[in-house]
Design a protein around this motif. Structure first.
Motif, PDB file in Angstrom:
ATOM      1  N   GLY A  99      -0.248  54.781 -40.545  1.00 27.12           N
ATOM      2  CA  GLY A  99      -0.241  54.685 -39.206  1.00 27.12           C
ATOM      3  C   GLY A  99       0.475  53.607 -38.735  1.00 27.12           C
ATOM      4  N   GLU A 100       0.731  53.440 -37.401  1.00 35.31           N
ATOM      5  CA  GLU A 100       1.653  52.439 -36.639  1.00 35.31           C
ATOM      6  C   GLU A 100       0.857  52.287 -35.420  1.00 35.31           C
ATOM      7  OE1 GLU A 100       5.374  54.263 -36.495  1.00 35.31           O
ATOM      8  OE2 GLU A 100       5.227  55.402 -34.679  1.00 35.31           O
ATOM      9  N   PHE A 101       1.342  51.191 -34.860  1.00 41.40           N
ATOM     10  CA  PHE A 101       0.960  50.582 -33.385  1.00 41.40           C
ATOM     11  C   PHE A 101       2.353  49.895 -32.847  1.00 41.40           C
ATOM     12  CE2 PHE A 101      -0.435  46.920 -30.928  1.00 41.40           C
ATOM     13  CZ  PHE A 101      -0.785  47.591 -29.880  1.00 41.40           C
ATOM     14  N   GLU A 102       2.529  50.357 -31.805  1.00 37.33           N
ATOM     15  CA  GLU A 102       3.981  49.886 -30.957  1.00 37.33           C
ATOM     16  C   GLU A 102       3.286  49.121 -29.733  1.00 37.33           C
ATOM     17  OE1 GLU A 102       7.765  51.894 -28.933  1.00 37.33           O
ATOM     18  OE2 GLU A 102       6.735  52.711 -30.686  1.00 37.33           O
ATOM     19  N   CYS A 103       3.884  47.961 -29.492  1.00 38.62           N
ATOM     20  CA  CYS A 103       3.650  47.341 -28.122  1.00 38.62           C
ATOM     21  C   CYS A 103       4.638  46.394 -27.963  1.00 38.62           C
ATOM     22  CB  CYS A 103       2.323  46.579 -28.060  1.00 38.62           C
ATOM     23  SG  CYS A 103       2.207  45.255 -29.347  1.00 38.62           S
ATOM     24  N   THR A 104       4.605  45.161 -26.974  1.00 38.64           N
ATOM     25  CA  THR A 104       5.636  44.437 -26.720  1.00 38.64           C
ATOM     26  C   THR A 104       4.885  42.987 -27.372  1.00 38.64           C
ATOM     27  OG1 THR A 104       4.957  43.677 -24.675  1.00 38.64           O
ATOM     28  CG2 THR A 104       6.594  45.535 -24.683  1.00 38.64           C
ATOM     29  N   LEU A 105       5.880  41.905 -27.644  1.00 41.62           N
ATOM     30  CA  LEU A 105       5.736  40.798 -28.187  1.00 41.62           C
ATOM     31  C   LEU A 105       4.533  40.166 -26.916  1.00 41.62           C
ATOM     32  CD1 LEU A 105       5.377  38.739 -30.633  1.00 41.62           C
ATOM     33  CD2 LEU A 105       7.647  37.975 -29.955  1.00 41.62           C
ATOM     34  N   GLY A 106       5.189  40.388 -25.935  1.00 42.55           N
ATOM     35  CA  GLY A 106       4.595  39.760 -24.500  1.00 42.55           C
ATOM     36  C   GLY A 106       3.057  40.186 -24.375  1.00 42.55           C
ATOM     37  N   GLN A 107       2.681  41.432 -24.682  1.00 44.24           N
ATOM     38  CA  GLN A 107       1.272  41.945 -24.741  1.00 44.24           C
ATOM     39  C   GLN A 107       0.508  41.167 -25.701  1.00 44.24           C
ATOM     40  OE1 GLN A 107       2.830  46.146 -25.153  1.00 44.24           O
ATOM     41  NE2 GLN A 107       1.132  46.763 -23.567  1.00 44.24           N
ATOM     42  N   ILE A 108       1.023  41.099 -26.794  1.00 50.67           N
ATOM     43  CA  ILE A 108       0.198  40.497 -27.990  1.00 50.67           C
ATOM     44  C   ILE A 108       0.127  38.821 -27.488  1.00 50.67           C
ATOM     45  CG2 ILE A 108       0.264  39.610 -30.363  1.00 50.67           C
ATOM     46  CD1 ILE A 108       2.110  42.081 -31.232  1.00 50.67           C
ATOM     47  N   VAL A 109       1.094  38.322 -26.940  1.00 53.22           N
ATOM     48  CA  VAL A 109       1.075  36.927 -26.774  1.00 53.22           C
ATOM     49  C   VAL A 109      -0.124  36.664 -25.486  1.00 53.22           C
ATOM     50  CG1 VAL A 109       2.273  34.863 -25.617  1.00 53.22           C
ATOM     51  CG2 VAL A 109       3.291  36.030 -27.530  1.00 53.22           C
ATOM     52  N   SER A 110      -0.019  37.648 -24.459  1.00 48.22           N
ATOM     53  CA  SER A 110      -1.051  37.143 -23.544  1.00 48.22           C
ATOM     54  C   SER A 110      -2.341  37.622 -23.885  1.00 48.22           C
ATOM     55  CB  SER A 110      -0.500  38.088 -22.415  1.00 48.22           C
ATOM     56  OG  SER A 110      -0.532  39.405 -22.615  1.00 48.22           O
ATOM     57  N   SER A 111      -2.693  38.601 -24.851  1.00 43.21           N
ATOM     58  CA  SER A 111      -3.903  38.860 -25.189  1.00 43.21           C
ATOM     59  C   SER A 111      -4.584  37.787 -26.417  1.00 43.21           C
ATOM     60  CB  SER A 111      -3.921  40.207 -25.884  1.00 43.21           C
ATOM     61  OG  SER A 111      -3.416  41.327 -25.145  1.00 43.21           O
TER      62      SER A 111
END
Length: 538
Positions: A99-111
């Motif tokens: 499995g995989e998960f895709e997002c932006t680094l900005g989303q991780i940093v803000s969460s």
């Protein structure tokens, strides 16, 4: 690399764990690994790094963390892929995809902390699998060096002795977070672990008096590791350690303590060294006067095909390019910014050269052995074009002479005991290496010198042997069993970047060089030649 230096907002450390992974192994549980891919240009994913493999585990906490440069103004797409590792190859296409998960680094940093379901390639859920990613800005570039051993640990194995390892945990608001896992010492109740280092911030968030939990386990291949014992301490207490008066801690196993009246402990862990040191960054070294010397090695073996024929890899098309030239331009344009004199030695190997047509494995492209230097990347390209019609493509494909040639220069620089020079060798080749054993030995020797090796494979050959030289899945060993001091080889097939912008290839092959340079100078305890008045906090 240089153009980005001004925009970089922060260094961000990502910690990854998974829960309820798919079980792909019939007789045991999956052996997961997490690979991180990044796409900043919008057209090409490139690999940033991988965690360790966790044996027989569907809920892994990965100890190896990802350290990324975060750019506020750039959309940095990231993709976490989880694989069940079934073999020793670096290529993940032959391992089961979990499995995989895709997002932006900005989303991780803000969460700051993100838990999301894993999906399969068809975007359907990967069972009940989830991934949790925690992000933290790394403001403190100090690391803690440890030397630890233990004695009289409980024996947990029916046959043989325990196989102990340690796990260090940092106290967070949401509970304990794994900061580091040591190697496993096999079959030994009095183990001595290899020296290890943990970033200060990952261990205690810069608070020297914050509790640190250390758990000692007996490693079992089936994933059911047995707890030997636990203790809590602080960095203040640990840094009191010395070889004459080590900092010692009793491992306590609460279950055993409750059962046995005269229970004392399950062994003692002893720290002979715990020192906090400043770790300089790539920018500290570059801005402090370290120069990167760039050398090119070009494969002129017969398997490339006759350069006059359009299907040859050395054929220069009407637009004036081929894969060799594209690779030289792409990597050279970035790296030349870090070299003040812009004089680049360029060599060929595997050809018969004039006047006596002997095969050579390290001939200067300009045929001038006393001065093999080309002026700028344009000079390298020009020397290649002029050299091509003057040599006869031959063989075999030997890498070790050109690696050893560069190692002689790197060795002279190392003897000066300053962090003023680092060497990068770019080898462009069409295929299968002939002198694999000699090359392995040359790389292991070079791993103790200020140098990195980038190999770009052109054409459609099977590059498995090259993957093997890139130590991403573990340390490369020489035929005599000696292990590389650090991973210095980065291999990429050119075909993966054929339809990408030129920057994508350079980004991928140069991604590891800053870390390799820093690792070398930290390993040799060399600071930047001249420190900026204000050290860069990255």
């Amino acid at each position: 690399m240089k153009s980005m230096a001004g925009q970089c907002v922060a260094k961000v450390e990502l910690t990854v764990s998974c829960d309820n992974l798919l079980d792909k192994d019939i007789t045991s549980k999956s052996d997961p690994l997490c690979v991180l891919l990044m796409d900043a240009s919008g057209s090409q994913w490139f690999e940033v790094g991988r965690t360790e493999k966790v044996q027989n585990c569907l809920n892994p906490q990965f100890a190896k963390k990802f350290l990324l440069d975060y750019y506020f103004e750039v959309v940095q797409k990231v993709k976490f892929g989880i694989y069940d590792i079934d073999n020793a190859t670096v290529d993940l296409s032959d391992d089961d995809f979990l499995g995989e998960f895709e997002c932006t680094l900005g989303q991780i940093v803000s969460s700051r902390k993100l838990t999301r379901p894993l999906v399969l390639k068809n975007k359907k859920p990967a069972g009940k699998g989830t991934i949790t990613i925690s992000a933290e800005e790394m403001k403190d570039n100090r690391v803690v060096n440890f030397e630890a051993e233990a004695r009289k640990l409980d024996n947990k194995d029916f046959f043989g002795k325990s196989d102990p390892y340690l796990e260090f945990y940092r106290q967070m608001e949401s509970g304990w977070q794994l900061a580091h896992r040591t190697e496993v010492v096999k079959n030994n109740l009095n183990p001595c672990w290899r020296p290890f280092r943990i970033p200060l911030q990952s261990l205690c968030g810069e608070d020297m008096d914050k509790p640190i939990k250390v758990e000692c386990y007996d490693y079992d291949n089936d994933g059911s590791h047995d707890l030997i014992g636990i203790f809590e301490t602080t960095l203040t207490r640990l840094t009191e350690a010395s070889r004459t008066t080590p900092a010692e801690f009793e491992c306590i196993n609460m279950k055993k303590k409750q059962k046995k009246k005269n229970y004392k402990n399950s062994g003692v862990v002893s720290f002979k060294l715990c020192e906090v040191v400043k770790e300089y960054t790539f920018l500290d070294y570059i801005m402090g006067g370290c120069e990167i010397n760039f050398t090119v090695g070009v494969d002129f073996t017969g398997s490339n095909g006759d350069p006059r024929s359009p299907d040859s890899l050395h054929y220069i098309n009407p637009n004036g390019v081929n894969e060799y030239l594209s690779a030289i331009w792409s990597v050279g344009m970035v790296i030349q910014d870090y070299d003040s004199d812009k004089l680049f030695p360029a060599f060929g190997f595997g050809a018969q050269i004039p006047p006596n047509w002997q095969v050579s494995h390290e001939f200067p492209l300009n045929f001038n052995p006393t001065s093999p230097y080309c002026q700028g990347i344009e000079g390298v390209v020009e020397a290649y074009r002029l050299c091509l019609p003057q040599v006869r493509l031959y063989g075999p494909t030997n890498f070790s002479p050109i690696i050893n040639h560069m190692a002689r220069f790197a060795s002279q620089a190392a003897n000066q005991r300053t962090a003023s020079q680092y060497f990068v060798l770019l080898i462009i080749t069409d295929g299968v290496i002939t002198d694999l054993d000699q090359t392995r030995l040359a790389i292991v020797n070079a791993s103790r010198l200020p140098m990195s090796i980038i190999i770009i494979g052109v054409g459609g050959a099977d590059f498995n042997a090259m993957e093997f030289l890139d130590g991403d899945d573990g340390r490369l060993r020489a035929p005599n069993g000696e292990t590389a001091a650090r991973d210095i080889v980065q291999f990429v097939p050119f075909r993966n970047f054929q339809n990408s912008p030129r920057e994508a290839l350079a980004q991928s092959v140069l991604a590891e060089v800053p870390g390799q340079l820093v690792t070398y100078f930290n390993m040799t305890k060399l600071s930047p030649p001249s420190l900026p008045s204000k050290p860069t906090q990255t």
